[in-house]
Design a protein around this motif. Structure first.
Motif, short mmCIF file in Angstrom:
data_model
loop_
_atom_site.label_atom_id
_atom_site.label_comp_id
_atom_site.label_asym_id
_atom_site.label_seq_id
_atom_site.Cartn_x
_atom_site.Cartn_y
_atom_site.Cartn_z
N LEU A 15 -32.56 54.28 0.94
CA LEU A 15 -32.15 52.89 1.18
C LEU A 15 -33.12 51.88 0.58
N PRO A 16 -34.44 52.05 0.72
CA PRO A 16 -35.34 51.11 0.03
C PRO A 16 -35.18 51.14 -1.49
N LEU A 18 -32.40 51.76 -3.04
CA LEU A 18 -31.15 51.05 -3.30
C LEU A 18 -31.35 49.54 -3.20
N GLU A 19 -32.16 49.11 -2.24
CA GLU A 19 -32.46 47.69 -2.11
C GLU A 19 -33.29 47.20 -3.29
N PHE A 20 -34.21 48.05 -3.75
CA PHE A 20 -35.04 47.69 -4.90
C PHE A 20 -34.19 47.52 -6.15
N SER A 21 -33.12 48.28 -6.26
CA SER A 21 -32.25 48.16 -7.44
C SER A 21 -31.50 46.83 -7.46
N ALA A 22 -31.47 46.13 -6.33
CA ALA A 22 -30.81 44.82 -6.29
C ALA A 22 -31.50 43.82 -7.22
N GLU A 98 -34.27 38.38 -2.75
CA GLU A 98 -34.31 39.84 -2.93
C GLU A 98 -35.73 40.35 -3.08
N HIS A 101 -37.31 40.31 0.30
CA HIS A 101 -36.77 41.38 1.13
C HIS A 101 -37.34 42.74 0.73
N VAL A 102 -37.42 42.98 -0.58
CA VAL A 102 -37.97 44.26 -1.05
C VAL A 102 -39.45 44.36 -0.72
N THR A 105 -39.66 45.30 2.83
CA THR A 105 -39.18 46.68 3.02
C THR A 105 -40.25 47.68 2.57
#
Length: 109
Positions: A15-16, A18-22, A98, A101-102, A105
């Motif tokens: 999940l982190p 996936l969030e980093f790919s944002a 983003e 947030h990353v 995270t």
């Protein structure tokens, strides 16, 4: 596929990641299109100015150079530079959110 294997092997890291790919999605679908439109408008303005100088000096009439014959020169994003600046501002704000947030995270590990 590979994503399922990674998710099953490292459930806390998927999940982190996936969030980093944002961040990359923001750049790919936000920053790059804005820069492309800005560059295209700048080239069109330069071509238009070049043609107006040719029209003035030689008296020739013609289409703006750099565009194929019959090209629809209507802007796809209405609002001119103000609309484009608004899209760029929103994109940068979303990118900052983003990144924040990353960062939170990644520090929670």
């Amino acid at each position: 596929g590979p994503c399922l294997i990674c998710a099953l092997a490292f459930p806390n890291a998927f999940l982190p990641a996936l969030e980093f790919s944002a961040i990359f999605r923001q750049v790919l679908f936000g920053v790059i299109p804005v820069l492309m439109v800005w560059n295209g408008r700048k080239k069109r303005l330069l071509a238009k100015n070049k043609d107006s100088m040719v029209d003035h000096e030689v008296g020739a009439r013609g289409e703006a150079s750099g565009f194929p014959e019959g090209f629809n020169k209507q802007e796809l994003l209405p609002g001119g530079n103000i609309g484009l600046s608004l899209v760029a501002t929103l994109t940068v704000l979303m990118l900052i959110v983003e990144l924040n947030h990353v960062a939170h995270t990644l520090t929670s590990f």
